[in-house]
Design an enzyme around this catalytic site. Structure first.
Site, PDB file in Angstrom:
ATOM      1  N   LYS A   3       0.694  -1.151   0.136  1.00 58.74           N
ATOM      2  CA  LYS A   3      -0.191  -0.123  -0.016  1.00 58.74           C
ATOM      3  C   LYS A   3       0.849   1.452   0.123  1.00 58.74           C
ATOM      4  O   LYS A   3       0.825   2.202  -0.707  1.00 58.74           O
ATOM      5  CB  LYS A   3      -0.900  -0.232   1.276  1.00 58.74           C
ATOM      6  CG  LYS A   3      -2.019   0.973   0.937  1.00 58.74           C
ATOM      7  CD  LYS A   3      -2.818   0.954   2.502  1.00 58.74           C
ATOM      8  CE  LYS A   3      -3.896  -0.116   2.416  1.00 58.74           C
ATOM      9  NZ  LYS A   3      -4.412  -0.180   3.816  1.00 58.74           N
TER      10      LYS A   3
ATOM     11  N   THR B  10     -11.257   0.062  12.426  1.00 59.41           N
ATOM     12  CA  THR B  10     -11.833  -0.555  13.499  1.00 59.41           C
ATOM     13  C   THR B  10     -12.866  -1.481  12.833  1.00 59.41           C
ATOM     14  O   THR B  10     -14.301  -1.348  13.191  1.00 59.41           O
ATOM     15  CB  THR B  10     -12.466   0.360  14.583  1.00 59.41           C
ATOM     16  OG1 THR B  10     -13.227   1.461  13.861  1.00 59.41           O
ATOM     17  CG2 THR B  10     -11.142   1.079  15.183  1.00 59.41           C
TER      18      THR B  10
ATOM     19  N   THR C 189     -13.281   5.363  14.322  1.00 64.37           N
ATOM     20  CA  THR C 189     -14.488   5.227  14.699  1.00 64.37           C
ATOM     21  C   THR C 189     -14.244   4.365  15.858  1.00 64.37           C
ATOM     22  O   THR C 189     -13.894   3.011  15.556  1.00 64.37           O
ATOM     23  CB  THR C 189     -15.599   4.670  13.815  1.00 64.37           C
ATOM     24  OG1 THR C 189     -15.364   5.983  12.668  1.00 64.37           O
ATOM     25  CG2 THR C 189     -16.884   4.821  14.461  1.00 64.37           C
TER      26      THR C 189
ATOM     27  N   ASN D 245     -23.909   8.350  12.588  1.00 69.23           N
ATOM     28  CA  ASN D 245     -24.113   7.209  11.678  1.00 69.23           C
ATOM     29  C   ASN D 245     -25.464   6.386  12.142  1.00 69.23           C
ATOM     30  O   ASN D 245     -25.948   6.044  11.200  1.00 69.23           O
ATOM     31  CB  ASN D 245     -22.892   6.214  11.861  1.00 69.23           C
ATOM     32  CG  ASN D 245     -21.840   6.889  10.678  1.00 69.23           C
ATOM     33  OD1 ASN D 245     -22.083   7.707  10.142  1.00 69.23           O
ATOM     34  ND2 ASN D 245     -20.592   6.191  10.854  1.00 69.23           N
TER      35      ASN D 245
ATOM     36  N   ALA E 229     -35.627   5.718  -0.318  1.00 67.82           N
ATOM     37  CA  ALA E 229     -36.092   4.176  -0.135  1.00 67.82           C
ATOM     38  C   ALA E 229     -35.268   3.445  -1.024  1.00 67.82           C
ATOM     39  O   ALA E 229     -35.124   3.727  -2.101  1.00 67.82           O
ATOM     40  CB  ALA E 229     -37.275   3.947  -0.012  1.00 67.82           C
TER      41      ALA E 229
ATOM     42  N   CYS F 221     -19.084   1.564   6.932  1.00 65.68           N
ATOM     43  CA  CYS F 221     -19.274   2.443   8.269  1.00 65.68           C
ATOM     44  C   CYS F 221     -20.731   1.899   8.865  1.00 65.68           C
ATOM     45  O   CYS F 221     -20.760   1.460  10.000  1.00 65.68           O
ATOM     46  CB  CYS F 221     -18.949   3.786   7.978  1.00 65.68           C
ATOM     47  SG  CYS F 221     -17.518   4.168   7.887  1.00 65.68           S
TER      48      CYS F 221
HETATM   49  C1  UDX Z   1     -21.278   7.336   6.090  1.00 70.25           C
HETATM   50  C2  UDX Z   1     -21.573   8.860   6.589  1.00 70.25           C
HETATM   51  O1  UDX Z   1     -22.270   9.353   5.851  1.00 70.25           O
HETATM   52  C3  UDX Z   1     -20.261   9.346   6.896  1.00 70.25           C
HETATM   53  O2  UDX Z   1     -20.799  10.511   7.448  1.00 70.25           O
HETATM   54  C4  UDX Z   1     -19.252   8.656   7.775  1.00 70.25           C
HETATM   55  O3  UDX Z   1     -17.935   9.292   8.187  1.00 70.25           O
HETATM   56  C5  UDX Z   1     -19.131   7.055   7.136  1.00 70.25           C
HETATM   57  O4  UDX Z   1     -20.383   6.679   7.069  1.00 70.25           O
HETATM   58  P1  UDX Z   1     -20.420   6.522   3.603  1.00 70.25           P
HETATM   59  O5  UDX Z   1     -20.274   5.267   4.306  1.00 70.25           O
HETATM   60  O6  UDX Z   1     -19.619   7.194   2.800  1.00 70.25           O
HETATM   61  O7  UDX Z   1     -20.555   7.509   4.747  1.00 70.25           O
HETATM   62  O8  UDX Z   1     -21.851   6.182   2.877  1.00 70.25           O
HETATM   63  P2  UDX Z   1     -23.311   7.165   2.890  1.00 70.25           P
HETATM   64  O9  UDX Z   1     -23.082   8.292   1.792  1.00 70.25           O
HETATM   65  O10 UDX Z   1     -23.701   7.609   4.218  1.00 70.25           O
HETATM   66  O11 UDX Z   1     -24.297   5.917   2.497  1.00 70.25           O
HETATM   67  C6  UDX Z   1     -24.524   4.805   3.131  1.00 70.25           C
HETATM   68  C7  UDX Z   1     -25.456   3.686   2.735  1.00 70.25           C
HETATM   69  O12 UDX Z   1     -26.610   4.390   2.730  1.00 70.25           O
HETATM   70  C8  UDX Z   1     -25.206   3.697   1.167  1.00 70.25           C
HETATM   71  O13 UDX Z   1     -25.245   2.143   0.826  1.00 70.25           O
HETATM   72  C9  UDX Z   1     -26.009   4.307   0.354  1.00 70.25           C
HETATM   73  O14 UDX Z   1     -26.730   3.829  -0.660  1.00 70.25           O
HETATM   74  C10 UDX Z   1     -27.469   4.007   1.353  1.00 70.25           C
HETATM   75  N1  UDX Z   1     -28.566   5.343   1.381  1.00 70.25           N
HETATM   76  C11 UDX Z   1     -27.960   6.469   1.506  1.00 70.25           C
HETATM   77  C12 UDX Z   1     -29.929   5.023   1.124  1.00 70.25           C
HETATM   78  O15 UDX Z   1     -30.381   3.865   0.910  1.00 70.25           O
HETATM   79  N2  UDX Z   1     -30.391   5.932   1.202  1.00 70.25           N
HETATM   80  C13 UDX Z   1     -30.249   7.147   1.398  1.00 70.25           C
HETATM   81  O16 UDX Z   1     -31.156   7.812   1.289  1.00 70.25           O
HETATM   82  C14 UDX Z   1     -29.038   7.604   1.656  1.00 70.25           C
END
Ligand code: UDX
Length: 450
Positions: free
Chosen positions: A43, A96, A132, A222, A266, A274
């Site tokens: 990496k 984590t 986290t 989260n 939805a 995360c």
């Molecule tokens: C998330 C948090 O948003 C971020 O603040 C934190 O630091 C890390 O975790 P991320 O994992 O990049 O970020 O994804 P995010 O954009 O939050 O989406 C998470 C999941 O929810 C995705 O699978 C997305 O498709 C889904 N989602 C999101 C939905 O199904 N519906 C929505 O309305 C929004």
């Protein structure tokens, strides 16, 4: 602590995964000299060459810019003596992950990095946790640091959670919507004010607090986001039974500014590195504290979320009259969301694997995710174009809302598929467009009469 007048020039970032690589590049962009440290020599070699081992828009350019400017280096530093003698501030950004065979967070990497780093530090410095973690970790690590600090120097700890979203990691790091710092002293807070001076100059909200609050802010954010998604998906279960339009419902409640429209889409639910693991780790942690009742609702959120995948599979069976053996099914999207190549806990990949295991002839296409998905499920057929995926398909399932898929029209597919059937598992297509063109069309959250 004794960093003179909060002067910070040299910064190390321990762990160069998603969070760490982004943080390192952004710290260099803010003018600091940065060394990124990782235990994985491959990496490090790839980052040092300006290559990114994952997909994140804008990040490769930023890394190359600062590797070339000399402000950003990547090294393995097994005993941490190089960065320990050099950096004023050390960010811990190791993973984590969910424990194998458990629901709690695996703290092995955070603990090892913190202990090893402290033993390598030979000057006054501040360690800043970004990973986290379960609440209570920072207090425990502060003791670990105290026990391992060399004579005559002061090493202290702050907690500064990261809220970056994949796909927007650079933007979220350089222009965060808030900065949260948990510190044990005013002096440590001043050091972090110096680090984030640029964002503070733009009046970014600055939340200065204790360790516990800083740790909890991250998991609370989260958990709230996961709850919002599962909330609308619970209503999707209702509308797909009684009728009604889940997107209109979300729009309508979203106009209430107390509710807000974001994260009310939805569909097939949340995945990624995360949200799923963080809600499980939070439940596990509060149960350890004797408070399992407090976060029990998160188990329900998790279950609603996982049921969406089952529903997508049930719809696939319905559309194929319960006979999927040998039927070609095109899966469009196996990353957990667009603009990412991350397939961790990705709903689309889960659905692809289950349909494959049930005997379907699955063809997966994802603009960025095929390689990672193939590492996880090597037996599935991954194809390089949308065209290959849909050609002679008896069913198309849109599982990640990449622009390429959102822009699809019935005419794009009509002459390619064997049978015009589609499941829009992200609710991004317009049902009437497809139905008027003669397609059998299903969405999650929409009543489907087979
Ligand atoms: C998330 C948090 O948003 C971020 O603040 C934190 O630091 C890390 O975790 P991320 O994992 O990049 O970020 O994804 P995010 O954009 O939050 O989406 C998470 C999941 O929810 C995705 O699978 C997305 O498709 C889904 N989602 C999101 C939905 O199904 N519906 C929505 O309305 C929004």
């Amino acid at each position: 602590m004794a960093l003179v007048n909060a002067t910070v020039e040299n910064v190390s970032v321990i762990g160069t995964g998603y969070l760490g690589a982004t943080h390192a590049a952004c710290m260099a962009e803010l003018g600091f000299n940065v060394i990124g440290v990782d235990v994985d020599p491959e990496k490090i070699a790839s980052l040092a060459a300006g290559d990114l081992p994952f997909h994140e828009p804008g990040l490769p350019e930023l890394i190359r810019k600062h590797v070339n400017s000399g402000r950003l280096r990547f090294i393995t530093d097994p005993d941490y003596t190089t960065v320990g003698a050099w950096a004023d501030v050390h960010f811990i950004a190791v993973g984590t992950p969910q424990l194998k065979g458990g629901t709690g967070a695996d703290m092995t990497y955070v603990d090892a990095a913190t202990k090893g780093l402290t033993q390598g530090i030979t000057k006054d410095s501040l360690i800043v946790g970004k990973s986290t973690v379960p609440v209570g970790t920072a207090a425990r690590l502060a003791e670990l640091i105290q026990d391992n600090t060399g004579d005559g120097i002061t090493v202290s700890l702050a907690w500064n959670p990261e809220f970056l979203r994949e796909g927007f990691a650079v933007e979220d790091t350089l222009t965060p919507d808030r900065l949260v710092v948990g510190t044990a002293s005013e002096a440590d807070e001043q050091v972090l004010r110096a680090v984030y001076a640029e964002a503070l100059g733009r009046d970014t909200p600055w939340i200065s607090t204790d360790y516990q609050t800083a740790e909890l802010v991250k998991v609370a954010a989260n958990a709230f986001l996961a709850t919002k998604i599962s909330f609308i998906n619970a209503f999707a279960e209702v509308t797909e039974t009684v009728g009604g339009d889940i997107t209109t419902l979300a729009d309508a409640i979203g106009h209430d500014t107390r509710i807000g429209r974001k994260f009310l889409n939805a569909g097939i639910g949340f995945g990624g590195g995360c949200l799923p693991k963080d809600i499980r780790a939070l439940q596990t942690r509060v149960a350890e504290l004797g408070l399992d009742h407090s976060m029990r609702f998160l188990d329900e959120m998790d279950q609603i979320n996982l049921r969406r995948r089952k529903k997508a599979i049930a719809l696939a069976f319905d559309l194929l009259d319960q006979d999927i053996e040998g039927k070609k099914i095109a899966i469009l999207g196996v990353t957990f969301k667009p603009l990412s190549d991350d397939v961790r806990d990705a709903p689309g990949l889960d659905v692809a694997a289950r349909l494959f295991n049930a005997g379907a002839d699955v063809a997966v296409y994802d603009p960025q995710g095929n390689t990672n998905a193939a590492k996880r499920y090597p037996r599935i057929n991954y194809v390089n174009t949308l065209n290959e995926a849909v050609t002679e398909a008896e069913l198309v399932i849109l599982t990640t809302e990449w622009d390429e898929f959102k822009a699809l029209t019935p005419t794009d597919l009509h002459n390619k598929v064997t049978a015009p059937r589609i499941i829009d598992a992200r609710n991004v297509l317009t049902p009437t467009d497809w139905e008027n063109a003669g397609w059998t069309f299903a969405q999650l959250g929409r009543k489907f009469d087979s």
